[in-house]
Design a protein around this motif. Sequence first.
Motif, PDB file in Angstrom:
ATOM      1  N   PRO A 122       0.817  -1.213   0.000  1.00  0.00           N
ATOM      2  CA  PRO A 122       0.000   0.000   0.000  1.00  0.00           C
ATOM      3  C   PRO A 122       0.851   1.265   0.000  1.00  0.00           C
ATOM      4  CG  PRO A 122       0.060  -0.908   2.206  1.00  0.00           C
ATOM      5  CD  PRO A 122       0.836  -1.850   1.325  1.00  0.00           C
ATOM      6  N   ARG A 123       0.385   2.223  -0.763  1.00  0.00           N
ATOM      7  CA  ARG A 123       1.003   3.545  -0.854  1.00  0.00           C
ATOM      8  C   ARG A 123      -0.136   4.544  -0.987  1.00  0.00           C
ATOM      9  NH1 ARG A 123       5.613   2.647  -5.536  1.00  0.00           N
ATOM     10  NH2 ARG A 123       6.681   0.900  -4.543  1.00  0.00           N
ATOM     11  N   LEU A 124       0.153   5.804  -0.795  1.00  0.00           N
ATOM     12  CA  LEU A 124      -0.823   6.847  -1.087  1.00  0.00           C
ATOM     13  C   LEU A 124      -0.368   7.561  -2.355  1.00  0.00           C
ATOM     14  CD1 LEU A 124      -1.438   8.293   2.485  1.00  0.00           C
ATOM     15  CD2 LEU A 124      -3.009   6.896   1.130  1.00  0.00           C
ATOM     16  N   LEU A 125      -1.334   7.903  -3.195  1.00  0.00           N
ATOM     17  CA  LEU A 125      -1.041   8.631  -4.428  1.00  0.00           C
ATOM     18  C   LEU A 125      -1.950   9.846  -4.482  1.00  0.00           C
ATOM     19  CD1 LEU A 125       0.540   8.723  -7.118  1.00  0.00           C
ATOM     20  CD2 LEU A 125      -1.387   7.506  -8.150  1.00  0.00           C
ATOM     21  N   SER A 126      -1.327  11.005  -4.458  1.00  0.00           N
ATOM     22  CA  SER A 126      -2.051  12.271  -4.543  1.00  0.00           C
ATOM     23  C   SER A 126      -2.058  12.735  -5.995  1.00  0.00           C
ATOM     24  CB  SER A 126      -1.360  13.317  -3.661  1.00  0.00           C
ATOM     25  OG  SER A 126      -1.944  14.578  -3.836  1.00  0.00           O
ATOM     26  N   ILE A 127      -3.239  13.173  -6.451  1.00  0.00           N
ATOM     27  CA  ILE A 127      -3.375  13.714  -7.799  1.00  0.00           C
ATOM     28  C   ILE A 127      -3.843  15.159  -7.654  1.00  0.00           C
ATOM     29  CG2 ILE A 127      -4.471  13.459 -10.070  1.00  0.00           C
ATOM     30  CD1 ILE A 127      -4.632  10.464  -7.947  1.00  0.00           C
ATOM     31  N   PRO A 128      -2.900  16.096  -7.466  1.00  0.00           N
ATOM     32  CA  PRO A 128      -3.269  17.488  -7.183  1.00  0.00           C
ATOM     33  C   PRO A 128      -4.162  18.118  -8.243  1.00  0.00           C
ATOM     34  CG  PRO A 128      -0.929  17.166  -6.857  1.00  0.00           C
ATOM     35  CD  PRO A 128      -1.463  15.909  -7.481  1.00  0.00           C
ATOM     36  N   GLU A 129      -3.961  17.739  -9.503  1.00  0.00           N
ATOM     37  CA  GLU A 129      -4.753  18.348 -10.574  1.00  0.00           C
ATOM     38  C   GLU A 129      -6.245  18.065 -10.433  1.00  0.00           C
ATOM     39  OE1 GLU A 129      -2.253  18.364 -14.555  1.00  0.00           O
ATOM     40  OE2 GLU A 129      -2.059  16.460 -13.467  1.00  0.00           O
ATOM     41  N   LEU A 130      -6.590  16.992  -9.742  1.00  0.00           N
ATOM     42  CA  LEU A 130      -8.000  16.645  -9.537  1.00  0.00           C
ATOM     43  C   LEU A 130      -8.432  16.793  -8.080  1.00  0.00           C
ATOM     44  CD1 LEU A 130      -8.337  13.454 -11.763  1.00  0.00           C
ATOM     45  CD2 LEU A 130      -9.222  15.744 -12.218  1.00  0.00           C
ATOM     46  N   MET A 132      -7.437  14.986  -5.568  1.00  0.00           N
ATOM     47  CA  MET A 132      -7.817  13.596  -5.329  1.00  0.00           C
ATOM     48  C   MET A 132      -6.690  12.866  -4.622  1.00  0.00           C
ATOM     49  SD  MET A 132      -8.908  10.999  -8.356  1.00  0.00           S
ATOM     50  CE  MET A 132      -9.262   9.292  -8.104  1.00  0.00           C
ATOM     51  N   LEU A 133      -7.057  12.028  -3.659  1.00  0.00           N
ATOM     52  CA  LEU A 133      -6.107  11.183  -2.967  1.00  0.00           C
ATOM     53  C   LEU A 133      -6.584   9.747  -3.090  1.00  0.00           C
ATOM     54  CD1 LEU A 133      -3.534  11.146  -1.155  1.00  0.00           C
ATOM     55  CD2 LEU A 133      -5.074  11.236   0.809  1.00  0.00           C
ATOM     56  N   THR A 134      -5.652   8.838  -3.418  1.00  0.00           N
ATOM     57  CA  THR A 134      -6.019   7.434  -3.582  1.00  0.00           C
ATOM     58  C   THR A 134      -5.093   6.550  -2.755  1.00  0.00           C
ATOM     59  OG1 THR A 134      -4.537   6.936  -5.438  1.00  0.00           O
ATOM     60  CG2 THR A 134      -6.707   7.854  -5.989  1.00  0.00           C
ATOM     61  N   LEU A 135      -5.615   5.379  -2.392  1.00  0.00           N
ATOM     62  CA  LEU A 135      -4.757   4.326  -1.877  1.00  0.00           C
ATOM     63  C   LEU A 135      -4.261   3.589  -3.109  1.00  0.00           C
ATOM     64  CD1 LEU A 135      -3.599   2.710   0.514  1.00  0.00           C
ATOM     65  CD2 LEU A 135      -5.645   1.258   0.353  1.00  0.00           C
ATOM     66  N   TRP A 136      -2.958   3.559  -3.294  1.00  0.00           N
ATOM     67  CA  TRP A 136      -2.327   2.910  -4.440  1.00  0.00           C
ATOM     68  C   TRP A 136      -1.885   1.527  -3.976  1.00  0.00           C
ATOM     69  CZ3 TRP A 136       3.012   5.097  -6.387  1.00  0.00           C
ATOM     70  CH2 TRP A 136       3.560   4.245  -7.353  1.00  0.00           C
ATOM     71  N   LEU A 137      -2.447   0.504  -4.567  1.00  0.00           N
ATOM     72  CA  LEU A 137      -2.115  -0.871  -4.231  1.00  0.00           C
ATOM     73  C   LEU A 137      -1.160  -1.398  -5.292  1.00  0.00           C
ATOM     74  CD1 LEU A 137      -5.689  -2.020  -3.176  1.00  0.00           C
ATOM     75  CD2 LEU A 137      -3.781  -1.340  -1.686  1.00  0.00           C
ATOM     76  N   HIS A 138       0.109  -1.377  -4.950  1.00  0.00           N
ATOM     77  CA  HIS A 138       1.173  -1.758  -5.880  1.00  0.00           C
ATOM     78  C   HIS A 138       1.362  -3.269  -5.840  1.00  0.00           C
ATOM     79  CE1 HIS A 138       4.547  -0.976  -8.450  1.00  0.00           C
ATOM     80  NE2 HIS A 138       5.433  -1.440  -7.587  1.00  0.00           N
ATOM     81  N   GLY A 139       1.408  -3.896  -7.001  1.00  0.00           N
ATOM     82  CA  GLY A 139       1.477  -5.347  -7.091  1.00  0.00           C
ATOM     83  C   GLY A 139       2.808  -5.953  -6.710  1.00  0.00           C
ATOM     84  N   ASP A 140       3.899  -5.198  -6.791  1.00  0.00           N
ATOM     85  CA  ASP A 140       5.217  -5.719  -6.435  1.00  0.00           C
ATOM     86  C   ASP A 140       5.465  -5.435  -4.960  1.00  0.00           C
ATOM     87  OD1 ASP A 140       7.856  -6.433  -6.099  1.00  0.00           O
ATOM     88  OD2 ASP A 140       8.622  -5.215  -7.761  1.00  0.00           O
ATOM     89  N   THR A 141       5.201  -6.423  -4.118  1.00  0.00           N
ATOM     90  CA  THR A 141       5.286  -6.222  -2.668  1.00  0.00           C
ATOM     91  C   THR A 141       6.714  -6.057  -2.170  1.00  0.00           C
ATOM     92  OG1 THR A 141       5.272  -8.612  -2.284  1.00  0.00           O
ATOM     93  CG2 THR A 141       3.140  -7.466  -2.220  1.00  0.00           C
ATOM     94  N   ASP A 142       7.706  -6.406  -2.989  1.00  0.00           N
ATOM     95  CA  ASP A 142       9.113  -6.265  -2.595  1.00  0.00           C
ATOM     96  C   ASP A 142       9.754  -5.004  -3.166  1.00  0.00           C
ATOM     97  OD1 ASP A 142       9.124  -8.687  -1.164  1.00  0.00           O
ATOM     98  OD2 ASP A 142       9.436  -9.814  -3.026  1.00  0.00           O
ATOM     99  N   ALA A 143       8.985  -4.191  -3.867  1.00  0.00           N
ATOM    100  CA  ALA A 143       9.537  -3.001  -4.513  1.00  0.00           C
ATOM    101  C   ALA A 143       9.970  -1.965  -3.478  1.00  0.00           C
ATOM    102  CB  ALA A 143       8.487  -2.383  -5.436  1.00  0.00           C
ATOM    103  N   ASP A 144      10.890  -1.119  -3.886  1.00  0.00           N
ATOM    104  CA  ASP A 144      11.292   0.020  -3.070  1.00  0.00           C
ATOM    105  C   ASP A 144      10.098   0.975  -3.006  1.00  0.00           C
ATOM    106  OD1 ASP A 144      12.353   2.331  -1.969  1.00  0.00           O
ATOM    107  OD2 ASP A 144      13.941   2.562  -3.468  1.00  0.00           O
TER     108      ASP A 144
END
Length: 195
Positions: A122-130, A132-144
């Motif tokens: 899980p990460r948070l992704l902010s989209i200032p232009e809209l 909007m704030l989202t919970l970003w569910l990244h599929g690579d659980t070992d990623a930096d």
Amino acid sequence: MPLHVPPAPAPALRSVLAALSSPTAVREARTPALRSVQGPLSPELPLPVHVLDRIVPNNGTPYTRLTGWRFLIRSGDRAVAAAETMLTPDGWTFSHFFEGPYIASTERALRQAESMRTPFQPRLLSIPELYMLTLWLHGDTDADASAGTPEPSDFLVPLAPAPPGIAAHLPHRVADLLPVMTLRLTSAPLLGSPA
């Protein structure tokens, strides 16, 4: 499947713990809920906060950058506020405490993600232009957790309040939501930046 919550940088956590133990920082915070809590407060669920700086039309790769780490501040069994850290030339430092609808919305989206069958980071992704704030569910659980861009197969869960025409708490594949956001940007005025 459990979420694979990435560990926050140790200096970021230390800066939040120092702020929580400072009567001045808590008293001067613009968070009435935080000031009125009796008992211990603990920072939990550190999430990297990325900002989507540019939505690229025609299925191009979106450009994101890490802007901080957000910790939910718990008192007992509920989150009463959040603390955000930021990277400075001297390293990670405490930025501010805040409260508002994104606290409960983040908790709800995390519970939702826990019930999905696929493991995610899980990460948070902010989209200032809209705005909007989202919970970003990244599929690579070992990623930096401090790097990367949303992959087409990743999920975005818009947090409430979401922009008109985008349903909050409905998981969308990045490949499906990016075209909707691009369309919104071409037809909506700029509103600012979410918390």
